[in-house]
Design a protein around this motif. Structure first.
Motif, PDB file in Angstrom:
ATOM      1  N   ARG A   3     -29.203 -14.822  13.443  1.00  0.00           N
ATOM      2  CA  ARG A   3     -28.992 -15.682  14.607  1.00  0.00           C
ATOM      3  C   ARG A   3     -30.051 -16.788  14.676  1.00  0.00           C
ATOM      4  O   ARG A   3     -31.094 -16.689  14.058  1.00  0.00           O
ATOM      5  CB  ARG A   3     -29.004 -14.863  15.889  1.00  0.00           C
ATOM      6  CG  ARG A   3     -30.337 -14.251  16.219  1.00  0.00           C
ATOM      7  CD  ARG A   3     -30.200 -13.301  17.404  1.00  0.00           C
ATOM      8  NE  ARG A   3     -31.492 -12.842  17.861  1.00  0.00           N
ATOM      9  CZ  ARG A   3     -32.154 -11.824  17.348  1.00  0.00           C
ATOM     10  NH1 ARG A   3     -31.638 -11.155  16.333  1.00  0.00           N
ATOM     11  NH2 ARG A   3     -33.320 -11.465  17.815  1.00  0.00           N
ATOM     12  N   LYS A  51     -21.819 -13.788  14.180  1.00  0.00           N
ATOM     13  CA  LYS A  51     -21.086 -12.525  14.054  1.00  0.00           C
ATOM     14  C   LYS A  51     -20.296 -12.190  15.314  1.00  0.00           C
ATOM     15  O   LYS A  51     -19.325 -11.454  15.264  1.00  0.00           O
ATOM     16  CB  LYS A  51     -22.053 -11.385  13.733  1.00  0.00           C
ATOM     17  CG  LYS A  51     -22.624 -11.473  12.339  1.00  0.00           C
ATOM     18  CD  LYS A  51     -23.532 -10.312  12.055  1.00  0.00           C
ATOM     19  CE  LYS A  51     -24.130 -10.451  10.662  1.00  0.00           C
ATOM     20  NZ  LYS A  51     -25.112  -9.404  10.378  1.00  0.00           N
ATOM     21  N   LEU A  52     -20.723 -12.733  16.456  1.00  0.00           N
ATOM     22  CA  LEU A  52     -20.040 -12.454  17.721  1.00  0.00           C
ATOM     23  C   LEU A  52     -19.010 -13.527  18.077  1.00  0.00           C
ATOM     24  O   LEU A  52     -18.418 -13.478  19.149  1.00  0.00           O
ATOM     25  CB  LEU A  52     -21.062 -12.344  18.856  1.00  0.00           C
ATOM     26  CG  LEU A  52     -22.076 -11.215  18.739  1.00  0.00           C
ATOM     27  CD1 LEU A  52     -23.075 -11.289  19.882  1.00  0.00           C
ATOM     28  CD2 LEU A  52     -21.391  -9.875  18.706  1.00  0.00           C
ATOM     29  N   ARG A 107     -22.201 -15.944  28.286  1.00  0.00           N
ATOM     30  CA  ARG A 107     -21.857 -15.827  26.869  1.00  0.00           C
ATOM     31  C   ARG A 107     -20.501 -16.473  26.667  1.00  0.00           C
ATOM     32  O   ARG A 107     -19.637 -16.382  27.525  1.00  0.00           O
ATOM     33  CB  ARG A 107     -21.802 -14.347  26.501  1.00  0.00           C
ATOM     34  CG  ARG A 107     -21.411 -14.087  25.080  1.00  0.00           C
ATOM     35  CD  ARG A 107     -21.358 -12.604  24.808  1.00  0.00           C
ATOM     36  NE  ARG A 107     -22.715 -12.140  24.567  1.00  0.00           N
ATOM     37  CZ  ARG A 107     -23.097 -10.889  24.663  1.00  0.00           C
ATOM     38  NH1 ARG A 107     -22.248  -9.963  25.029  1.00  0.00           N
ATOM     39  NH2 ARG A 107     -24.323 -10.533  24.402  1.00  0.00           N
ATOM     40  N   SER A 153     -25.055 -17.530  23.660  1.00  0.00           N
ATOM     41  CA  SER A 153     -25.415 -16.792  24.859  1.00  0.00           C
ATOM     42  C   SER A 153     -26.735 -17.320  25.400  1.00  0.00           C
ATOM     43  O   SER A 153     -27.569 -17.822  24.654  1.00  0.00           O
ATOM     44  CB  SER A 153     -25.519 -15.290  24.586  1.00  0.00           C
ATOM     45  OG  SER A 153     -26.479 -15.028  23.593  1.00  0.00           O
ATOM     46  N   ASN A 208     -25.164 -16.578  17.584  1.00  0.00           N
ATOM     47  CA  ASN A 208     -24.943 -15.432  16.717  1.00  0.00           C
ATOM     48  C   ASN A 208     -23.510 -15.513  16.182  1.00  0.00           C
ATOM     49  O   ASN A 208     -22.564 -15.112  16.854  1.00  0.00           O
ATOM     50  CB  ASN A 208     -25.158 -14.129  17.486  1.00  0.00           C
ATOM     51  CG  ASN A 208     -25.153 -12.927  16.599  1.00  0.00           C
ATOM     52  OD1 ASN A 208     -24.659 -12.970  15.476  1.00  0.00           O
ATOM     53  ND2 ASN A 208     -25.708 -11.839  17.098  1.00  0.00           N
ATOM     54  N   ARG A 243     -15.503 -12.231  19.004  1.00  0.00           N
ATOM     55  CA  ARG A 243     -15.442 -11.245  20.085  1.00  0.00           C
ATOM     56  C   ARG A 243     -15.816 -11.863  21.426  1.00  0.00           C
ATOM     57  O   ARG A 243     -14.985 -12.108  22.271  1.00  0.00           O
ATOM     58  CB  ARG A 243     -16.380 -10.079  19.788  1.00  0.00           C
ATOM     59  CG  ARG A 243     -15.918  -9.269  18.629  1.00  0.00           C
ATOM     60  CD  ARG A 243     -16.782  -8.045  18.475  1.00  0.00           C
ATOM     61  NE  ARG A 243     -16.717  -7.637  17.081  1.00  0.00           N
ATOM     62  CZ  ARG A 243     -17.725  -7.180  16.393  1.00  0.00           C
ATOM     63  NH1 ARG A 243     -18.898  -7.052  16.950  1.00  0.00           N
ATOM     64  NH2 ARG A 243     -17.573  -6.837  15.149  1.00  0.00           N
ATOM     65  N   GLN A 244     -17.110 -12.092  21.622  1.00  0.00           N
ATOM     66  CA  GLN A 244     -17.599 -12.550  22.919  1.00  0.00           C
ATOM     67  C   GLN A 244     -17.989 -14.016  22.914  1.00  0.00           C
ATOM     68  O   GLN A 244     -18.287 -14.570  23.952  1.00  0.00           O
ATOM     69  CB  GLN A 244     -18.818 -11.718  23.317  1.00  0.00           C
ATOM     70  CG  GLN A 244     -18.514 -10.259  23.379  1.00  0.00           C
ATOM     71  CD  GLN A 244     -19.670  -9.409  22.907  1.00  0.00           C
ATOM     72  OE1 GLN A 244     -20.592  -9.892  22.261  1.00  0.00           O
ATOM     73  NE2 GLN A 244     -19.618  -8.142  23.214  1.00  0.00           N
TER      74      GLN A 244
END
Length: 110
Positions: free
Chosen positions: A48, A70-71, A90, A79, A68, A74-75
């Motif tokens: 990150r 990788k997120l 986020r 953030s 990040n 998803r989210q």
């Protein structure tokens, strides 16, 4: 004839691109002009990227803006995290995520 040895590659890391940094620095500049913030730090880590915001450089960061990847599905990749570790906002759109910082310093006049 001997082949040349492979050049060791530097480790990959996540970084903010120019557009993302511009968005963050707009908010940062407004808050510096208001006298709320005074210093920042940028960290590029393997997983990150982190933009830390300080009131004074000797203190813990007031806020961290993290990217990040990788997120992202998803989210959301971005953030904003408070000094206590609580995630304030986020999402996938950096501009929307940064709005929480513009509102955080406003208080109701008594």
């Amino acid at each position: 004839m001997r082949a040349a040895a492979p050049v060791p590659r530097e480790k990959d890391y996540v970084a903010f691109d120019r557009h993302e940094l511009s968005e963050i620095l707009k908010v940062y500049g407004r808050m510096v002009a208001a006298g709320e913030w005074r210093d920042y730090a940028i960290d590029h880590l393997p997983d990150r990227a982190v933009f830390s915001i300080f009131r004074r450089s000797s203190e813990m960061p007031l806020y961290r803006v993290e990217k990040n990847p990788k997120l992202a599905r998803r989210q959301g990749a971005y953030s904003v995290i408070a000094q206590t570790g609580m995630i304030l906002k986020r999402g996938g759109d950096l501009g929307r995520v940064l709005r929480v910082l513009d509102k955080s310093w406003l208080s109701v006049a008594e």
